[in-house]
Motif scaffolding. Structure first.
Motif, PDB file in Angstrom:
ATOM      1  N   UNK A  56       1.456  -1.449  -0.460  1.00  0.00           N
ATOM      2  CA  UNK A  56       0.347  -0.340   0.476  1.00  0.00           C
ATOM      3  C   UNK A  56       1.142   1.162   0.343  1.00  0.00           C
ATOM      4  N   UNK A  57       2.258   0.779   0.573  1.00  0.00           N
ATOM      5  CA  UNK A  57       2.854   2.794   0.709  1.00  0.00           C
ATOM      6  C   UNK A  57       3.857   2.545  -0.471  1.00  0.00           C
ATOM      7  N   UNK A  58       3.368   1.995  -1.399  1.00  0.00           N
ATOM      8  CA  UNK A  58       4.304   1.726  -3.162  1.00  0.00           C
ATOM      9  C   UNK A  58       3.153   1.849  -4.570  1.00  0.00           C
ATOM     10  N   UNK A  59       2.130   1.722  -4.086  1.00  0.00           N
ATOM     11  CA  UNK A  59       1.059   1.021  -5.265  1.00  0.00           C
ATOM     12  C   UNK A  59       0.523   1.892  -5.896  1.00  0.00           C
ATOM     13  N   UNK A  60      -0.452   2.890  -5.086  1.00  0.00           N
ATOM     14  CA  UNK A  60      -0.643   3.881  -5.776  1.00  0.00           C
ATOM     15  C   UNK A  60      -0.905   4.850  -6.937  1.00  0.00           C
ATOM     16  N   UNK A  61      -1.345   4.847  -7.405  1.00  0.00           N
ATOM     17  CA  UNK A  61      -0.882   5.497  -9.341  1.00  0.00           C
ATOM     18  C   UNK A  61       0.366   5.547  -9.853  1.00  0.00           C
ATOM     19  N   UNK A  81      -7.085  -1.775  -5.490  1.00  0.00           N
ATOM     20  CA  UNK A  81      -7.397  -1.291  -4.275  1.00  0.00           C
ATOM     21  C   UNK A  81      -7.002   0.191  -3.114  1.00  0.00           C
ATOM     22  N   UNK A  82      -5.827  -0.198  -3.256  1.00  0.00           N
ATOM     23  CA  UNK A  82      -5.399   1.348  -2.328  1.00  0.00           C
ATOM     24  C   UNK A  82      -4.930   2.245  -4.027  1.00  0.00           C
ATOM     25  N   UNK A  83      -5.097   1.860  -5.280  1.00  0.00           N
ATOM     26  CA  UNK A  83      -5.595   2.713  -6.522  1.00  0.00           C
ATOM     27  C   UNK A  83      -4.380   2.840  -7.676  1.00  0.00           C
ATOM     28  N   UNK A  84      -3.569   1.308  -7.273  1.00  0.00           N
ATOM     29  CA  UNK A  84      -2.641   1.260  -8.583  1.00  0.00           C
ATOM     30  C   UNK A  84      -3.608   1.434  -9.793  1.00  0.00           C
ATOM     31  N   UNK A  85      -2.235   2.067 -10.876  1.00  0.00           N
ATOM     32  CA  UNK A  85      -2.953   2.214 -12.166  1.00  0.00           C
ATOM     33  C   UNK A  85      -3.797   1.378 -12.905  1.00  0.00           C
ATOM     34  N   UNK A 126       2.653  -5.337 -21.763  1.00  0.00           N
ATOM     35  CA  UNK A 126       2.958  -4.251 -22.784  1.00  0.00           C
ATOM     36  C   UNK A 126       3.474  -2.887 -22.162  1.00  0.00           C
ATOM     37  N   UNK A 127       3.916  -3.061 -20.440  1.00  0.00           N
ATOM     38  CA  UNK A 127       4.797  -1.445 -20.184  1.00  0.00           C
ATOM     39  C   UNK A 127       5.353  -1.778 -18.899  1.00  0.00           C
ATOM     40  N   UNK A 128       6.479  -1.844 -18.891  1.00  0.00           N
ATOM     41  CA  UNK A 128       7.074  -2.799 -17.990  1.00  0.00           C
ATOM     42  C   UNK A 128       6.314  -1.991 -16.430  1.00  0.00           C
ATOM     43  N   UNK A 129       6.779  -2.234 -15.169  1.00  0.00           N
ATOM     44  CA  UNK A 129       5.933  -2.097 -13.760  1.00  0.00           C
ATOM     45  C   UNK A 129       7.341  -0.982 -13.286  1.00  0.00           C
ATOM     46  N   UNK A 130       5.914  -0.159 -12.208  1.00  0.00           N
ATOM     47  CA  UNK A 130       7.032   0.536 -11.185  1.00  0.00           C
ATOM     48  C   UNK A 130       6.686  -0.156  -9.871  1.00  0.00           C
ATOM     49  N   UNK A 131       5.808  -1.451  -9.658  1.00  0.00           N
ATOM     50  CA  UNK A 131       5.913  -1.678  -8.728  1.00  0.00           C
ATOM     51  C   UNK A 131       6.010  -3.118  -8.720  1.00  0.00           C
TER      52      UNK A 131
END
Ligand SMILES: C[S@@+](CC[C@H](N)C(=O)[O-])C[C@H]1O[C@@H](n2cnc3c(N)ncnc32)[C@H](O)[C@@H]1O
Length: 359
Positions: A56-61, A81-85, A126-131
């Protein structure tokens, strides 16, 4: 204790089975996750609180990759739930993937989560993930192939500054006595037998599986503890490594092996989990390093050399363990190859008791 027969092309073995919680094969490093194992993980509240906090500390957006999402889609749902894109959730086992896809479709996050069947080594989102969230942590931290999966993910699937949850995991060892661990004699739990059979079937023969011990408790330790693995999932830990720790015997007894357990740091200040002290779904593993018990006294020294080498499947490690005890009687040495799917059967006295070859 009773014996359960396992037959393969090369013969038969009588497997020792007891009524208590007893021994399990270490199951996490094989593709046999079923409803029961997923249930245990989904209801492991300490594990879920720690990983959930870090995620939850890193997923939002952010764009999130969930490697090994399992049938319950735990971390993909938590990220959404925590707002991942966007979340790409990958699962290797076909049946688990099918169930996860149903869970995603029925959730409010169907538009955010893509559930993909395959191993992380095969997919190309399709795209690289940030998390990246990946609970591929074994009873020995590296045994489920987390390091190989993360090396590949950093290479192909994550952005250069991609964050991994969990952040780190150590494997600790301490000296133990099989007689204290298994007072009624070593035997597998009856509930563990179906998994043991499936592991043997996968490789076409029985072999000396890693021995997971149900709830041993820290009082079984005869020595201080030391870390033989300090895995950091920021890309800094090599796939293969040798470490050496020096331990001190803390009470008199008979040492014949080592107990391994994990200390997990999910990240973002989450409470650290210790699989020997906390009630979690990870079971400590007993490694029978010495061929016979060595009498020890408080103050004696134990040195452990622990070598992690990737097995021939390219993902799961084998462990080469050497130990030497310095006691008043002299120096006693022991060695063990704890392979992911090594062909050895009955390589140590405890395995000869567990697997009786039937002529
Ligand atoms: C320990 S379980 C964790 C399940 C779920 N993520 C959780 O934490 O509740 C590991 C899961 O990862 C899957 N798995 C293991 N290695 C994988 C890989 N390289 N790619 C995709 N799935 C993998 C297994 O089939 C299993 O479902």
């Amino acid at each position: 204790m009773t014996r359960d027969l396992y037959t393969w092309q090369g013969g038969s073995v009588g497997i020792a089975v007891g009524d208590g919680p007893g021994l399990w094969p270490s199951v996490g490093e094989y593709p046999f996750y079923d409803r029961i194992l997923y249930y245990v993980m989904t209801h492991d509240h300490l594990r879920n609180a720690a990983l959930g906090h870090a995620l939850r500390a890193v997923a939002p957006g952010r764009r999130v990759l969930d490697i090994g999402t399992g049938r319950d889609l735990n971390w993909a749902l938590e990220a959404a739930r925590s707002g991942a894109k966007h979340v790409d959730a990958i699962e290797a086992i076909e049946e688990s993937h099918a169930m996860a896809a149903k869970v995603a479709a029925a959730s409010p996050y169907a538009g955010v989560i893509d559930v993909v069947h395959g191993t992380s080594f095969d997919v190309r989102p399709a795209e690289r993930a940030e998390v990246c969230v990946a609970e591929l942590i074994g009873s020995i931290a590296s045994s489920e192939g987390m390091l190989a999966a993360m090396a590949d993910a950093r290479d192909r699937l994550l952005t250069p500054d991609g964050v991994v949850v969990p952040a780190a995991c150590d494997t600790l060892v301490g000296a133990v006595s099989a007689r204290e661990l298994f007072p009624g004699g070593p035997a597998f739990s009856r509930r563990a037998l179906p998994y043991l059979r499936k592991i043997f079937d996968l490789y076409g023969r029985p072999f000396d599986v890693r021995l997971a011990v149900a709830e041993p408790g820290p009082e079984v330790l005869l020595s201080t503890a030391g870390a033989v693995e300090r895995l950091r999932f920021d890309g800094s830990t090599p796939l293969e490594e040798s470490t050496r720790v020096s331990l001190t015997i803390e009470r008199d007894g008979d040492v014949d092996g080592l107990l391994c357990w994990i200390v997990l740091d999910a990240g973002a200040g989450a409470r650290r989990l210790d699989s020997l002290r906390d009630k979690t779904s990870w079971m400590p593993v007993y490694l029978p390093v010495f061929d016979s018990a060595v009498r020890v006294r408080r103050g004696d020294g134990l040195t452990v050399e622990f070598e992690r080498r990737t097995s021939d499947d390219g993902v799961h490690p084998d462990y080469h363990v050497r130990a030497s005890l310095v006691t008043a009687a002299g120096v006693s040495t022991g060695a063990l190859l704890s392979g992911h799917h090594e062909p050895g059967l009955g390589t140590k006295p405890i395995y000869q008791r567990l697997f009786q070859v039937i002529p």
